[in-house]
Structures are given as C-alpha cells and as structure tokens.
Motif scaffolding. Structure first.
Motif, PDB file in Angstrom:
ATOM      1  N   THR A  23      -3.236   0.418   5.966  1.00 57.50           N
ATOM      2  CA  THR A  23      -2.354   1.873   6.527  1.00 57.50           C
ATOM      3  C   THR A  23      -0.949   2.458   5.544  1.00 57.50           C
ATOM      4  O   THR A  23      -0.348   1.464   5.772  1.00 57.50           O
ATOM      5  CB  THR A  23      -2.377   2.544   7.753  1.00 57.50           C
ATOM      6  OG1 THR A  23      -3.422   2.370   8.395  1.00 57.50           O
ATOM      7  CG2 THR A  23      -1.242   3.766   7.927  1.00 57.50           C
ATOM      8  N   HIS A  24      -0.699   3.038   4.266  1.00 55.88           N
ATOM      9  CA  HIS A  24       0.542   3.413   3.948  1.00 55.88           C
ATOM     10  C   HIS A  24       1.085   4.261   4.434  1.00 55.88           C
ATOM     11  O   HIS A  24       1.105   5.343   4.968  1.00 55.88           O
ATOM     12  CB  HIS A  24      -0.643   3.699   2.684  1.00 55.88           C
ATOM     13  CG  HIS A  24      -1.143   3.048   1.549  1.00 55.88           C
ATOM     14  ND1 HIS A  24      -0.644   1.618   0.890  1.00 55.88           N
ATOM     15  CD2 HIS A  24      -2.151   2.699   1.346  1.00 55.88           C
ATOM     16  CE1 HIS A  24      -1.405   0.772  -0.005  1.00 55.88           C
ATOM     17  NE2 HIS A  24      -2.725   1.622   0.776  1.00 55.88           N
ATOM     18  N   ASN A 138      -7.808  11.766   8.430  1.00 56.52           N
ATOM     19  CA  ASN A 138      -7.756  14.029   8.598  1.00 56.52           C
ATOM     20  C   ASN A 138      -7.144  14.023   9.784  1.00 56.52           C
ATOM     21  O   ASN A 138      -7.259  15.096  10.441  1.00 56.52           O
ATOM     22  CB  ASN A 138      -8.839  14.219   9.323  1.00 56.52           C
ATOM     23  CG  ASN A 138     -10.096  14.404   7.635  1.00 56.52           C
ATOM     24  OD1 ASN A 138      -9.364  15.317   6.507  1.00 56.52           O
ATOM     25  ND2 ASN A 138     -10.904  14.719   7.544  1.00 56.52           N
ATOM     26  N   LYS A 139      -6.103  12.354  10.968  1.00 60.43           N
ATOM     27  CA  LYS A 139      -5.364  13.382  11.902  1.00 60.43           C
ATOM     28  C   LYS A 139      -4.071  12.819  11.604  1.00 60.43           C
ATOM     29  O   LYS A 139      -4.097  12.020  10.750  1.00 60.43           O
ATOM     30  CB  LYS A 139      -5.430  12.525  13.095  1.00 60.43           C
ATOM     31  CG  LYS A 139      -7.729  12.586  13.098  1.00 60.43           C
ATOM     32  CD  LYS A 139      -7.518  11.388  14.365  1.00 60.43           C
ATOM     33  CE  LYS A 139      -9.012  11.077  15.138  1.00 60.43           C
ATOM     34  NZ  LYS A 139      -9.888  10.911  14.022  1.00 60.43           N
ATOM     35  N   GLY A 140      -2.862  13.716  11.855  1.00 61.66           N
ATOM     36  CA  GLY A 140      -1.810  13.965  11.330  1.00 61.66           C
ATOM     37  C   GLY A 140      -0.985  14.734  12.453  1.00 61.66           C
ATOM     38  O   GLY A 140      -0.953  14.492  13.944  1.00 61.66           O
ATOM     39  N   LEU A 141       0.859  14.332  12.107  1.00 63.19           N
ATOM     40  CA  LEU A 141       1.519  15.043  12.496  1.00 63.19           C
ATOM     41  C   LEU A 141       2.029  16.087  12.771  1.00 63.19           C
ATOM     42  O   LEU A 141       2.286  17.014  11.094  1.00 63.19           O
ATOM     43  CB  LEU A 141       2.491  14.254  12.788  1.00 63.19           C
ATOM     44  CG  LEU A 141       1.870  12.816  13.020  1.00 63.19           C
ATOM     45  CD1 LEU A 141       3.265  11.905  13.361  1.00 63.19           C
ATOM     46  CD2 LEU A 141       1.937  12.918  14.612  1.00 63.19           C
ATOM     47  N   ALA A 142       2.558  17.170  13.206  1.00 68.07           N
ATOM     48  CA  ALA A 142       3.252  18.610  12.296  1.00 68.07           C
ATOM     49  C   ALA A 142       4.902  18.626  13.302  1.00 68.07           C
ATOM     50  O   ALA A 142       4.211  17.719  14.434  1.00 68.07           O
ATOM     51  CB  ALA A 142       2.357  19.677  12.456  1.00 68.07           C
ATOM     52  N   GLN A 152       1.577  17.011   7.899  1.00 67.53           N
ATOM     53  CA  GLN A 152       1.361  15.103   7.451  1.00 67.53           C
ATOM     54  C   GLN A 152      -0.420  15.183   7.542  1.00 67.53           C
ATOM     55  O   GLN A 152      -0.719  15.603   9.548  1.00 67.53           O
ATOM     56  CB  GLN A 152       2.832  13.997   7.724  1.00 67.53           C
ATOM     57  CG  GLN A 152       4.034  14.285   7.966  1.00 67.53           C
ATOM     58  CD  GLN A 152       4.780  13.371   8.129  1.00 67.53           C
ATOM     59  OE1 GLN A 152       3.987  12.789   8.989  1.00 67.53           O
ATOM     60  NE2 GLN A 152       5.985  13.672   7.035  1.00 67.53           N
ATOM     61  N   PHE A 153      -0.479  14.629   7.499  1.00 70.62           N
ATOM     62  CA  PHE A 153      -1.938  13.769   7.629  1.00 70.62           C
ATOM     63  C   PHE A 153      -2.677  13.005   6.480  1.00 70.62           C
ATOM     64  O   PHE A 153      -2.466  12.224   5.470  1.00 70.62           O
ATOM     65  CB  PHE A 153      -3.110  14.796   7.660  1.00 70.62           C
ATOM     66  CG  PHE A 153      -3.205  15.174   5.890  1.00 70.62           C
ATOM     67  CD1 PHE A 153      -4.416  14.781   5.321  1.00 70.62           C
ATOM     68  CD2 PHE A 153      -2.177  16.593   6.258  1.00 70.62           C
ATOM     69  CE1 PHE A 153      -4.270  15.735   4.273  1.00 70.62           C
ATOM     70  CE2 PHE A 153      -2.702  17.524   4.333  1.00 70.62           C
ATOM     71  CZ  PHE A 153      -3.798  16.811   3.339  1.00 70.62           C
ATOM     72  N   TYR A 154      -3.305  12.542   7.113  1.00 67.30           N
ATOM     73  CA  TYR A 154      -4.073  10.827   6.281  1.00 67.30           C
ATOM     74  C   TYR A 154      -5.270  10.930   5.719  1.00 67.30           C
ATOM     75  O   TYR A 154      -6.488  11.849   6.667  1.00 67.30           O
ATOM     76  CB  TYR A 154      -3.925   9.443   7.563  1.00 67.30           C
ATOM     77  CG  TYR A 154      -3.104   8.335   7.543  1.00 67.30           C
ATOM     78  CD1 TYR A 154      -2.238   7.902   6.142  1.00 67.30           C
ATOM     79  CD2 TYR A 154      -1.782   8.769   8.585  1.00 67.30           C
ATOM     80  CE1 TYR A 154      -1.261   7.121   6.184  1.00 67.30           C
ATOM     81  CE2 TYR A 154      -0.497   8.331   8.735  1.00 67.30           C
ATOM     82  CZ  TYR A 154      -1.074   6.968   7.605  1.00 67.30           C
ATOM     83  OH  TYR A 154       1.147   7.093   7.272  1.00 67.30           O
ATOM     84  N   ASN A 167     -10.649   2.023   1.529  1.00 61.66           N
ATOM     85  CA  ASN A 167     -10.134   1.168   2.419  1.00 61.66           C
ATOM     86  C   ASN A 167      -8.475   1.148   2.491  1.00 61.66           C
ATOM     87  O   ASN A 167      -7.629   0.379   2.652  1.00 61.66           O
ATOM     88  CB  ASN A 167     -10.189  -0.610   1.881  1.00 61.66           C
ATOM     89  CG  ASN A 167      -9.458  -0.945   0.083  1.00 61.66           C
ATOM     90  OD1 ASN A 167      -9.054   0.001  -0.147  1.00 61.66           O
ATOM     91  ND2 ASN A 167     -10.019  -1.768   0.100  1.00 61.66           N
ATOM     92  N   SER A 168      -8.231   2.867   2.354  1.00 66.37           N
ATOM     93  CA  SER A 168      -6.955   2.787   2.898  1.00 66.37           C
ATOM     94  C   SER A 168      -6.558   4.555   3.132  1.00 66.37           C
ATOM     95  O   SER A 168      -7.781   4.980   2.670  1.00 66.37           O
ATOM     96  CB  SER A 168      -6.612   2.639   1.767  1.00 66.37           C
ATOM     97  OG  SER A 168      -5.529   1.004   1.148  1.00 66.37           O
ATOM     98  N   ALA A 169      -5.837   4.314   3.846  1.00 68.44           N
ATOM     99  CA  ALA A 169      -5.034   5.135   4.970  1.00 68.44           C
ATOM    100  C   ALA A 169      -3.312   5.542   3.577  1.00 68.44           C
ATOM    101  O   ALA A 169      -2.539   4.833   4.182  1.00 68.44           O
ATOM    102  CB  ALA A 169      -5.001   5.160   6.298  1.00 68.44           C
ATOM    103  N   TYR A 170      -3.643   7.201   3.410  1.00 71.08           N
ATOM    104  CA  TYR A 170      -2.904   7.088   1.987  1.00 71.08           C
ATOM    105  C   TYR A 170      -2.456   8.486   2.882  1.00 71.08           C
ATOM    106  O   TYR A 170      -3.349   9.699   3.229  1.00 71.08           O
ATOM    107  CB  TYR A 170      -2.987   7.514   0.833  1.00 71.08           C
ATOM    108  CG  TYR A 170      -3.465   6.141  -0.253  1.00 71.08           C
ATOM    109  CD1 TYR A 170      -1.792   5.691  -0.647  1.00 71.08           C
ATOM    110  CD2 TYR A 170      -4.416   5.548   0.361  1.00 71.08           C
ATOM    111  CE1 TYR A 170      -2.514   4.835  -1.431  1.00 71.08           C
ATOM    112  CE2 TYR A 170      -5.510   4.521  -0.957  1.00 71.08           C
ATOM    113  CZ  TYR A 170      -3.703   3.372  -1.415  1.00 71.08           C
ATOM    114  OH  TYR A 170      -3.901   2.454  -1.931  1.00 71.08           O
ATOM    115  N   LEU A 171      -0.808   9.157   3.134  1.00 70.54           N
ATOM    116  CA  LEU A 171      -0.956   9.961   3.635  1.00 70.54           C
ATOM    117  C   LEU A 171      -0.102  11.029   2.804  1.00 70.54           C
ATOM    118  O   LEU A 171       0.626  10.992   1.103  1.00 70.54           O
ATOM    119  CB  LEU A 171       1.079   9.503   4.135  1.00 70.54           C
ATOM    120  CG  LEU A 171       2.134  11.256   5.463  1.00 70.54           C
ATOM    121  CD1 LEU A 171       0.899  10.957   6.105  1.00 70.54           C
ATOM    122  CD2 LEU A 171       3.408  10.047   5.466  1.00 70.54           C
TER     123      LEU A 171
END
Length: 227
Positions: A23-24, A138-142, A152-154, A167-171
């Motif tokens: 997770t980046h 597709n989960k994130g923060l506001a 923001q979302f991944y 194999n990676s979650a990018y913001l």
C-alpha cells in the motif's frame, strides 16, 4: 528433502513474479482517526454522482459509440468514502432484474438494486453484494475545509507494468469546490504514483437513498496498516 527444496523455489518464484502486496503513499493520507464531515456542509443520506460517457468497447454497436455511466461517491459522517461506477448495460449479479438500457436512469436503477441486495436473506447474495469490506480498492477518505473538498481513494495496480499481477494499492486525489449542500465540482485529479495532476471540471449531484453500503470505515478498522 527434494519436496522441501521444490516448495522453497516455488515460493521464491511466486514472490519474484507477483511481488508482495504493498500500500503506497500512506504518508499522504487524510487523518482518518480525527476526521469528521462538518454538519450542513454536504448531505450524506445518499450518494453523489456524475454523469459521464466512455467509448463503447465492450457492448454491441447497437448501443452507439458512447456508453453512459455514473461515477458514484458515497460519503460517510467520519469522512470514509466509497467510489464506484455503474452503467445501464452491464449484467450485475446483484441487479439481475434490471432493464438494460444505455441511459443514466438505468445505471441508477442498477445501483439501487445492488444496494437493496445487501438486505437479501440469501447468504451468497449478501456476501457477493457486500461492497467487499476487506478490499481497499475504491475506498478512501474525504475532508472538507470551508468550501474546499478533498477526496482520496485507492486503486489496485501492478508495481511492475510488464507484469500482470495487480499487487499494489496506489493513491489518487480529487480536489474540488462545494457548490451547495447537494453538489460539488471536481477541479483536479492527482495520481500520486507519478505525481501527475490533471485539471477536471466534473459536477457531482446528490441523490437520496435509504440503502447506503453497510460497511465499516476501512481505514479505522485497519489502522495499524497505515501507521
């Protein structure tokens, strides 16, 4: 001994080819532990949607060159968000009874049926239609400050573009302006992976629903992962 050696080689090859999930950009995240959406800033008893179009590459040409779809964002009181997209043509397992039409209302109908399926008495349907609470995609923060909105979302992507393994979650980050308690406009989109910021001008409007996704704040539930 041979079996043990073979197992070690297999594991090594697997890690080398796929890589360990990572997770980046965790240091860029909104403070999810002390975040709240200010009262009266935005309505939260529903979802926000933008009406967009994409080139028709999946469906029969009878539907035309463009497919209408909704970009949908659910925003919760503690700043947690879920970002998804829906069209009126896909065969959603959780919306089997919908009418297939290339319209925005058909996409809204698909979403409503998917949301209603969360209340199904069948375990299989509830499991498949649960918005994947253990998945960061597709989960994130506001965060809201004045009339400014940051979302923001991944997204799940491959660390190595030459490999197929995702194999990676990018913001990603959206920045915009709140126009009213039921609308906002996204003005820019930043992809942290390559630090590219692109201008946008996308209007999101509000639609009420009694069936928001029943899911816990992913970041609070997995807080040790983001330390």
């Amino acid at each position: 001994m041979k079996n043990k050696t073979l197992l070690i080689i297999t594991i090594a090859l697997t890690f080398n080819s796929c890589g360990i999930f990572k997770t980046h950009h965790k240091d860029k995240l909104i403070d999810f532990e002390n975040n709240q959406i200010p009262k009266n800033s935005l309505k939260l008893n529903g979802y926000y949607f933008a009406e967009l179009e994409v080139e028709n590459q999946r469906f029969n040409k009878i539907y035309g060159k463009k497919i209408k779809y909704l970009s949908v964002i659910f925003i919760y009181e503690d700043g947690f968000i879920i970002r998804k997209s829906y069209n009126g043509l896909s065969n959603y397992y959780c919306a089997e009874n919908k009418t297939h039409q290339n319209t925005y209302e058909s996409a809204h109908k698909a979403l409503e049926l998917i949301l209603e399926s969360q209340n199904s008495k069948e375990r299989k349907i509830k499991r498949i239609c649960s918005f994947k609470p253990k998945d960061i995609m597709n989960k994130g923060l506001a965060k809201i400050k004045g009339d400014s909105l940051k979302i923001q979302f991944y997204q799940i992507e491959s660390q190595n573009p030459k490999m197929d393994s995702y194999n990676s979650a990018y913001l990603y980050e959206l920045n915009g302006i709140i126009k009213s308690d039921s609308s906002f406009v996204i003005k820019s989109k930043t992809r942290y992976r390559n630090r590219i910021k692109n201008p946008e001008n996308i209007l999101y409007k509000f639609r009420q629903t009694n069936n928001r996704p029943k899911i816990e704040n992913y970041f609070k539930k997995n807080k040790t992962r983001f330390k």
